[in-house]
Design an enzyme around this catalytic site. Structure first.
Site, PDB file in Angstrom:
ATOM      1  N   GLN A  86       0.802  -1.219   0.000  1.00  0.00           N
ATOM      2  CA  GLN A  86       0.000   0.000   0.000  1.00  0.00           C
ATOM      3  C   GLN A  86       0.836   1.271   0.000  1.00  0.00           C
ATOM      4  OE1 GLN A  86      -2.586  -1.832   3.325  1.00  0.00           O
ATOM      5  NE2 GLN A  86      -4.010  -0.557   2.194  1.00  0.00           N
TER       6      GLN A  86
ATOM      7  N   HIS B   3      -2.143  -5.288 -11.991  1.00  0.00           N
ATOM      8  CA  HIS B   3      -1.780  -5.119 -13.402  1.00  0.00           C
ATOM      9  C   HIS B   3      -2.788  -5.787 -14.327  1.00  0.00           C
ATOM     10  CE1 HIS B   3       2.698  -4.482 -12.170  1.00  0.00           C
ATOM     11  NE2 HIS B   3       2.001  -3.364 -12.142  1.00  0.00           N
TER      12      HIS B   3
ATOM     13  N   ASP C  87       2.333   0.493  -8.142  1.00  0.00           N
ATOM     14  CA  ASP C  87       3.685   0.540  -8.722  1.00  0.00           C
ATOM     15  C   ASP C  87       4.547   1.603  -8.043  1.00  0.00           C
ATOM     16  OD1 ASP C  87       2.694  -1.375 -10.396  1.00  0.00           O
ATOM     17  OD2 ASP C  87       2.977  -0.246 -12.256  1.00  0.00           O
TER      18      ASP C  87
ATOM     19  N   ARG D 164       4.105   0.069  12.972  1.00  0.00           N
ATOM     20  CA  ARG D 164       3.734  -1.234  12.424  1.00  0.00           C
ATOM     21  C   ARG D 164       3.811  -1.142  10.901  1.00  0.00           C
ATOM     22  NH1 ARG D 164      -1.866  -4.067  11.210  1.00  0.00           N
ATOM     23  NH2 ARG D 164      -0.959  -6.007  10.472  1.00  0.00           N
TER      24      ARG D 164
ATOM     25  N   HIS E  23       1.340  -9.191   4.782  1.00  0.00           N
ATOM     26  CA  HIS E  23       0.161  -8.332   4.624  1.00  0.00           C
ATOM     27  C   HIS E  23      -0.282  -8.453   3.160  1.00  0.00           C
ATOM     28  CE1 HIS E  23      -2.014  -4.767   6.617  1.00  0.00           C
ATOM     29  NE2 HIS E  23      -2.623  -4.958   5.461  1.00  0.00           N
TER      30      HIS E  23
ATOM     31  N   ASN F   4      -1.605 -10.693   8.672  1.00  0.00           N
ATOM     32  CA  ASN F   4      -2.598  -9.655   8.875  1.00  0.00           C
ATOM     33  C   ASN F   4      -3.940 -10.095   8.314  1.00  0.00           C
ATOM     34  OD1 ASN F   4      -3.520  -6.784   9.376  1.00  0.00           O
ATOM     35  ND2 ASN F   4      -3.971  -7.000   7.192  1.00  0.00           N
ATOM     36  N   GLU F   5      -4.946 -10.123   9.165  1.00  0.00           N
ATOM     37  CA  GLU F   5      -6.342 -10.316   8.751  1.00  0.00           C
ATOM     38  C   GLU F   5      -6.546 -11.457   7.753  1.00  0.00           C
ATOM     39  OE1 GLU F   5      -8.126  -6.720   7.361  1.00  0.00           O
ATOM     40  OE2 GLU F   5      -7.969  -5.730   9.293  1.00  0.00           O
TER      41      GLU F   5
ATOM     42  N   ASN G 169      -7.708  -6.063  14.932  1.00  0.00           N
ATOM     43  CA  ASN G 169      -8.084  -4.875  14.150  1.00  0.00           C
ATOM     44  C   ASN G 169      -9.578  -4.638  14.260  1.00  0.00           C
ATOM     45  OD1 ASN G 169      -5.436  -4.915  13.329  1.00  0.00           O
ATOM     46  ND2 ASN G 169      -5.859  -5.331  11.173  1.00  0.00           N
TER      47      ASN G 169
ATOM     48  N   TYR H 268     -12.659  -1.723  12.790  1.00  0.00           N
ATOM     49  CA  TYR H 268     -13.039  -0.487  12.098  1.00  0.00           C
ATOM     50  C   TYR H 268     -14.501  -0.104  12.323  1.00  0.00           C
ATOM     51  CZ  TYR H 268      -8.635  -0.423   9.548  1.00  0.00           C
ATOM     52  OH  TYR H 268      -7.303  -0.339   9.241  1.00  0.00           O
TER      53      TYR H 268
ATOM     54  N   GLU I 274      -4.710  -2.209  14.252  1.00  0.00           N
ATOM     55  CA  GLU I 274      -5.302  -1.252  13.306  1.00  0.00           C
ATOM     56  C   GLU I 274      -6.630  -0.769  13.842  1.00  0.00           C
ATOM     57  OE1 GLU I 274      -5.897  -2.422   9.169  1.00  0.00           O
ATOM     58  OE2 GLU I 274      -3.997  -3.524   9.254  1.00  0.00           O
TER      59      GLU I 274
HETATM   60  C1  BGC Z   1      -6.303  -3.803   6.204  1.00  0.00           C
HETATM   61  C2  BGC Z   1      -5.603  -2.627   5.585  1.00  0.00           C
HETATM   62  C3  BGC Z   1      -6.627  -1.715   4.949  1.00  0.00           C
HETATM   63  C4  BGC Z   1      -7.541  -1.205   6.045  1.00  0.00           C
HETATM   64  C5  BGC Z   1      -8.530  -0.151   5.616  1.00  0.00           C
HETATM   65  C6  BGC Z   1      -7.593  -3.462   6.895  1.00  0.00           C
HETATM   66  O1  BGC Z   1      -8.525  -4.420   6.532  1.00  0.00           O
HETATM   67  O2  BGC Z   1      -5.431  -4.516   7.026  1.00  0.00           O
HETATM   68  O3  BGC Z   1      -4.650  -3.089   4.677  1.00  0.00           O
HETATM   69  O4  BGC Z   1      -6.073  -0.696   4.207  1.00  0.00           O
HETATM   70  O5  BGC Z   1      -8.233  -2.291   6.585  1.00  0.00           O
HETATM   71  O6  BGC Z   1      -9.399  -0.605   4.668  1.00  0.00           O
END
Ligand code: BGC
Length: 477
Positions: free
Chosen positions: A37, A57, A70, A95, A140, A184-185, A326, A328, A382
């Site tokens: 990323q 790609h 890229d 991290r 990741h 990760n996830e 993580n 969100y 996260e």
């Molecule tokens: C991921 C990240 C992602 C973030 C926000 C997580 O699921 O680990 O790579 O950018 O969420 O969408």
């Protein structure tokens, strides 16, 4: 006497206030990123192709704007600026993830790319010179494409390759890296074995994703054992895995919806966490039972979810030093059968409706993890907020303060052992299929400038204060 009582009462109130505002001594604050990323330099200095390079790609139609990683934030060339940004944030930890094909271009030990080894050595040294601890993710989502040609995570042999890659990392960086996250996830990246719209684009829904799950759990355990047996004594670090959920909350308070919430948690997080973090080990009973029953009803001679041997169950359980988590958002769920057949969604018999960003979802999730998997310190690896971009990002500040208030309550009121928190993300980055339109950064990145100019947002200043005082300002408590 009376006066003393009043005085004592004032003191108690004052210290209670401090206690609820204040993060514990030694709490680690920082920010997070991931190689694909931010790094760019996708084919420079001997780096091999990853499944993300290949996917971006070859599938521009699946990515908003048809963009690629890229160049991304060009952190391969600008890592020193990144470290200065972290320093300005008063971060204790950074991290970041290591790109497997940058270190081993073919995924295997036939070629070890010294330039790739050097890049992460330089980054780690620069961090330490600035007083910042590395918290390193080994994977990741950017598998070497060469390993995808032999099946990627759906091939159980991948655990062998992952262990050898991990050994290279411990040997080269373990003298200075004390915090390791294997994966990760996985709940998210196994989707690449269920659908076309995520790398490596292998649409074997309800089969490939379970095969990948099985390999990943075993690969994680093998890396923990490798560290435990061969590196821990000399390097004295910790190895964990990062698992995620959008807290599944029952849509109504009916028993069916409450049960659907719990099933969703077990299918998303428990499928990875139960084998590793519980006394019993193995997959959660509800997952085992539903996938087995559906497989049989479909007329298959075997379950779509592979089985661990008793020896494997014992080897896997307890294979972690901490729990990376993580979070969100919250997803409201209800009971019912939906999704293609076969699929994990269909097996789980859960229907997801709306999403919401709220602090109680995080607090509930922390409590659930602490209750299901007791005895492990938790690092929130996260937590973040996306918008369309603005330097005065008060919405992001509000989100972070609400979430950090919830973390404080989880620690101070509920007794959840949270020991660290990394905000996603240090800077705006390539947000997978969302391209560059979703902005998560504490720093803005100008993707139109050749220098990929970084500018602090208001949230960066706010977090810098908070990271240094380790205190949530009163008005947010
Ligand atoms: C991921 C990240 C992602 C973030 C926000 C997580 O699921 O680990 O790579 O950018 O969420 O969408």
């Amino acid at each position: 006497m009376r006066l003393l009582t009043v005085f004592t009462a004032v003191l108690v109130v004052a210290s209670a206030q401090t206690a609820t505002n204040q993060f514990p001594e030694g709490f680690m604050f920082g920010a997070a990123t991931a190689a694909y990323q931010i790094e760019g330099a996708w084919n420079e200095d001997g780096k091999g192709e990853s499944i993300q390079d290949y996917y971006f790609h070859n599938h521009p139609e699946l990515i908003i704007g048809g963009v690629t990683g890229d160049v991304a934030c060009d952190s391969y060339h600008r890592y020193q600026e990144d470290v200065q940004m972290l320093k300005a944030l008063n971060a204790d930890v950074y991290r970041f993830s290591i790109s497997w094909p940058r270190v081993l271009p073919n995924g295997d030990l036939d070629v070890i790319n010294q330039a790739g080894i050097d890049y992460y050595n330089n980054l780690i040294n620069e961090l330490l010179a600035n007083g910042i601890q590395p918290l390193v993710t080994m994977y990741h989502w950017d598998l070497p494409q060469a390993l995808q040609y032999i099946g990627g995570w759906s091939n159980e042999l991948m655990a062998e390759y992952f262990v050898e890659y991990a050994r290279v990392l411990f040997e080269n960086y373990g003298d200075r890296v004390k915090w390791w996250i294997t994966f990760n996830e996985p709940a998210v990246f196994v989707n690449g074995y269920a659908t076309e719209s995520a790398a490596p684009s292998q649409p074997a829904s309800g089969i490939g994703d379970y095969l990948a799950t099985h390999t990943i759990v075993k690969a994680h355990a093998r890396v923990w054992h490798l560290y435990d047996e061969q590196f821990r004594a000399a390097q004295n670090g910790s190895v964990g895995i990062t698992l995620n959920m959008d807290w599944p909350a029952a849509l109504t308070n009916s028993t069916e919806d409450e049960e659907a919430g719990e099933r969703a948690r077990q299918f998303q997080m428990g499928i990875f966490a139960h084998p590793i973090y519980t006394q019993d080990g193995d997959y959660p009973a509800v997952v085992r039972q539903l996938v087995d029953a559906n497989s049989e009803a479909e007329g298959r001679p075997r379950s779509r979810l592979p089985t661990f041997t008793q020896e494997e169950i014992e080897y896997i359980r307890g294979s972690a030093d901490f729990f990376g988590m993580n979070h969100y958002a919250t997803t409201y769920v209800t009971s019912g059968v939906t999704g293609e057949s076969p699929s994990k969604t269909r097996d789980s018999a859960v229907i997801s409706s709306s999403h919401e960003r709220n602090p109680w979802g995080l607090r509930n999730q922390l409590n659930w993890v602490a209750n299901q998997y007791p005895g492990y310190p938790i690092i929130i690896s996260e937590n973040g907020y996306a918008n369309a971009g603005a330097l005065n990002d008060t919405d992001r500040i509000e989100y972070f303060t609400a979430c950090l208030g919830a973390v404080l309550e989880a620690i101070n009121t509920d007794g959840v052992p949270v020991i660290g928190y990394a905000a996603w993300s240090l800077m705006d980055d390539l947000e997978w299929n969302w391209g560059f339109i979703l902005k998560y950064g504490l720093y803005e990145v100008d993707f139109n400038s050749p220098n990929r100019t970084r500018t602090p947002k208001e949230s960066a200043g706010f977090m810098a204060e908070l990271f240094s005082s380790k205190q949530l300002p009163d008005q947010y408590n």
